[in-house]
Design a protein around this motif. Structure first.
Motif, PDB file in Angstrom:
ATOM      1  N   UNK A  43       0.865  -1.170   0.000  1.00 24.37           N
ATOM      2  CA  UNK A  43       0.000   0.000   0.000  1.00 24.37           C
ATOM      3  C   UNK A  43       0.909   1.229   0.000  1.00 24.37           C
ATOM      4  N   UNK A  44       0.907   1.955  -1.094  1.00 22.45           N
ATOM      5  CA  UNK A  44       1.792   3.108  -1.282  1.00 22.45           C
ATOM      6  C   UNK A  44       0.927   4.345  -1.517  1.00 22.45           C
ATOM      7  N   UNK A  45       1.044   5.321  -0.615  1.00 19.96           N
ATOM      8  CA  UNK A  45       0.231   6.518  -0.739  1.00 19.96           C
ATOM      9  C   UNK A  45       0.486   7.249  -2.050  1.00 19.96           C
ATOM     10  N   UNK A  46       1.670   7.083  -2.605  1.00 20.01           N
ATOM     11  CA  UNK A  46       1.980   7.720  -3.893  1.00 20.01           C
ATOM     12  C   UNK A  46       1.129   7.146  -5.025  1.00 20.01           C
ATOM     13  N   UNK A  47       0.556   5.953  -4.823  1.00 16.56           N
ATOM     14  CA  UNK A  47      -0.282   5.322  -5.848  1.00 16.56           C
ATOM     15  C   UNK A  47      -1.764   5.625  -5.675  1.00 16.56           C
ATOM     16  N   UNK A  48      -2.117   6.385  -4.646  1.00 16.78           N
ATOM     17  CA  UNK A  48      -3.528   6.636  -4.346  1.00 16.78           C
ATOM     18  C   UNK A  48      -4.215   7.391  -5.478  1.00 16.78           C
ATOM     19  N   UNK A  49      -5.438   6.972  -5.760  1.00 15.95           N
ATOM     20  CA  UNK A  49      -6.289   7.661  -6.734  1.00 15.95           C
ATOM     21  C   UNK A  49      -7.440   8.278  -5.956  1.00 15.95           C
ATOM     22  N   UNK A 106      11.601  -2.830  -6.060  1.00 11.94           N
ATOM     23  CA  UNK A 106      11.291  -1.659  -6.888  1.00 11.94           C
ATOM     24  C   UNK A 106      10.618  -0.561  -6.074  1.00 11.94           C
ATOM     25  N   UNK A 107       9.853  -0.957  -5.064  1.00 14.00           N
ATOM     26  CA  UNK A 107       9.150   0.001  -4.216  1.00 14.00           C
ATOM     27  C   UNK A 107       9.999   0.484  -3.033  1.00 14.00           C
ATOM     28  N   UNK A 108      11.232  -0.008  -2.949  1.00 13.70           N
ATOM     29  CA  UNK A 108      12.064   0.360  -1.815  1.00 13.70           C
ATOM     30  C   UNK A 108      11.598  -0.254  -0.511  1.00 13.70           C
ATOM     31  N   UNK A 136       7.175   1.807   5.849  1.00 14.22           N
ATOM     32  CA  UNK A 136       8.134   2.871   5.546  1.00 14.22           C
ATOM     33  C   UNK A 136       7.460   4.219   5.756  1.00 14.22           C
ATOM     34  N   UNK A 137       7.950   4.953   6.753  1.00 14.31           N
ATOM     35  CA  UNK A 137       7.447   6.287   7.056  1.00 14.31           C
ATOM     36  C   UNK A 137       8.610   7.268   6.971  1.00 14.31           C
ATOM     37  N   UNK A 138       8.482   8.241   6.081  1.00 13.15           N
ATOM     38  CA  UNK A 138       9.513   9.262   5.930  1.00 13.15           C
ATOM     39  C   UNK A 138       8.839  10.620   5.814  1.00 13.15           C
ATOM     40  N   UNK A 139       9.544  11.649   6.236  1.00  9.90           N
ATOM     41  CA  UNK A 139       8.991  12.990   6.120  1.00  9.90           C
ATOM     42  C   UNK A 139       9.765  13.977   6.949  1.00  9.90           C
ATOM     43  N   UNK A 140       9.041  14.938   7.513  1.00 10.44           N
ATOM     44  CA  UNK A 140       9.661  15.963   8.339  1.00 10.44           C
ATOM     45  C   UNK A 140       8.843  16.171   9.616  1.00 10.44           C
ATOM     46  N   UNK A 141       9.523  16.615  10.675  1.00  7.39           N
ATOM     47  CA  UNK A 141       8.842  16.876  11.940  1.00  7.39           C
ATOM     48  C   UNK A 141       9.459  18.115  12.593  1.00  7.39           C
ATOM     49  N   UNK A 142       8.772  18.620  13.581  1.00  9.10           N
ATOM     50  CA  UNK A 142       9.283  19.774  14.319  1.00  9.10           C
ATOM     51  C   UNK A 142       8.234  20.291  15.288  1.00  9.10           C
ATOM     52  N   UNK A 143       8.635  21.249  16.117  1.00 10.53           N
ATOM     53  CA  UNK A 143       7.702  21.812  17.097  1.00 10.53           C
ATOM     54  C   UNK A 143       6.885  22.947  16.485  1.00 10.53           C
ATOM     55  N   UNK A 144       7.555  23.961  15.977  1.00 10.68           N
ATOM     56  CA  UNK A 144       6.843  25.069  15.350  1.00 10.68           C
ATOM     57  C   UNK A 144       6.378  24.723  13.952  1.00 10.68           C
ATOM     58  N   UNK A 145       7.224  24.016  13.227  1.00  7.69           N
ATOM     59  CA  UNK A 145       6.925  23.603  11.851  1.00  7.69           C
ATOM     60  C   UNK A 145       7.720  22.341  11.548  1.00  7.69           C
ATOM     61  N   UNK A 146       7.217  21.501  10.638  1.00  9.30           N
ATOM     62  CA  UNK A 146       7.962  20.277  10.285  1.00  9.30           C
ATOM     63  C   UNK A 146       9.136  20.606   9.369  1.00  9.30           C
ATOM     64  N   UNK A 147      10.326  20.708   9.935  1.00  6.23           N
ATOM     65  CA  UNK A 147      11.503  21.073   9.135  1.00  6.23           C
ATOM     66  C   UNK A 147      12.710  20.165   9.347  1.00  6.23           C
ATOM     67  N   UNK A 148      12.557  19.141  10.200  1.00  6.75           N
ATOM     68  CA  UNK A 148      13.642  18.182  10.429  1.00  6.75           C
ATOM     69  C   UNK A 148      13.248  16.838   9.824  1.00  6.75           C
ATOM     70  N   UNK A 149      14.131  16.255   9.043  1.00  9.00           N
ATOM     71  CA  UNK A 149      13.786  15.009   8.362  1.00  9.00           C
ATOM     72  C   UNK A 149      13.775  13.813   9.304  1.00  9.00           C
ATOM     73  N   UNK A 150      12.868  12.884   9.041  1.00  6.06           N
ATOM     74  CA  UNK A 150      12.860  11.621   9.779  1.00  6.06           C
ATOM     75  C   UNK A 150      12.673  10.465   8.802  1.00  6.06           C
TER      76      UNK A 150
END
Length: 275
Positions: free
Chosen positions: A103-109, A155-157, A170-184
């Motif tokens: 299930x890949x959110x990038x494939x969502x329709x 192929x999907x990593x 697999x969960x990747x993105x950004x996080x932070x207190x004031x704004x999400x600006x640190x990668x995880x």
């Protein structure tokens, strides 16, 4: 003359009855088809907000952290359907080539990821069960027993080396207190043979009740709409805070065990369409 008319009417009535009987018989035979199809629809969201938009939708956790996803993927396998009499139909159990999906959110329709299952026995189903990740029984079949799915996962990593095995979530993105600006980056998964390697088994089974019976026939293809509340990631039974100690992790550390236990509870069936 009267006898001739009587015989003619009798012959017509007999013909109509015969044709009606044949027609009914043909309809009955068609209705006795023993298998059909089923569709699963996965929708990833935060609480009651569906359709997470990668790199855009932002959520604030119970610990006050903001986070958003740039990658959101997880593995589903060992799907089972449980009928009104508690009988269980197992869909390609421990056969990743035919019964495991990513299930890949990038494939969502329009926010939905669709899984279409074939050759489902005609029945009335009340529950659905599936695995989050891949069972050890399936993994230990070896690379030859799942070559097709292994290539898809690669192929999907969603794989490491064969010795390390698959990425379950697999969960990747950004996080932070004031704004999400640190990668995880949090990638959960078994580290190969968990018994031999003495590592935690992160494969989990989920059982969900269906609010409406899914009636599989040769004419009805039920659609089961499953919501995944990703707020469980950091705001589940175990409140989690991302930091430099855990924001770049892969495998089955205690933090990723906690992540797994949280997101195991993110699924619910919103509704069933019998169309």
């Amino acid at each position: 003359m009267k006898i001739y008319k009587f015989l003619s009417l009798f012959f017509i009535a007999f013909t109509v009855i015969t044709l009606t009987s044949c027609s009914s018989s043909e309809e009955d035979t068609t209705d006795l088809t023993t298998s059909g199809k089923l569709q699963l629809k996965f929708e990833n969201g935060f609480n009651n907000l569906g359709d997470i938009v990668l790199n855009q939708t932002t959520q604030t956790s119970s610990q006050g952290q903001k986070h958003q996803f740039s990658a959101l993927k997880y593995m589903i396998s060992n799907i089972s359907l449980i009928d009104e009499n508690a009988n269980e139909f197992k869909y390609n159990e421990n056969n990743p080539d035919k019964g495991a999906f990513i299930i890949d959110q990038a494939d969502a329709v329009a926010g939905i990821i669709y899984l279409n299952l074939n050759e489902i026995p005609k029945n009335n189903y009340k529950k659905i069960k599936f695995g989050l990740g891949l069972s050890q029984n399936a993994y230990l079949l070896g690379q030859d027993g799942q070559a097709e799915f292994w290539n898809k996962a690669k192929q999907k990593g969603m794989s490491w080396s064969w010795a390390a095995g698959y990425v379950f979530v697999k969960l990747e993105g950004k996080y932070g207190t004031g704004a999400p600006n640190t990668e995880f980056m949090n990638h959960t998964g078994n580290m190969g043979n968990v018994t031999a390697n003495n590592t935690p088994d992160l494969y989990r089974e989920i059982i969900l009740n269906l609010p409406t019976t899914a009636r599989v026939t040769n004419q009805i293809t039920p659609s089961i709409h499953i919501l995944a509340n990703l707020n469980q990631y950091l705001s589940g039974d175990i409140p989690l805070t991302l930091s430099t100690t855990n924001d770049m992790m892969m495998g089955s550390s205690q933090h990723l065990v906690n992540v797994t236990n949280n997101i195991t509870k993110m699924f619910k069936v919103d509704h069933v369409h019998n169309d």
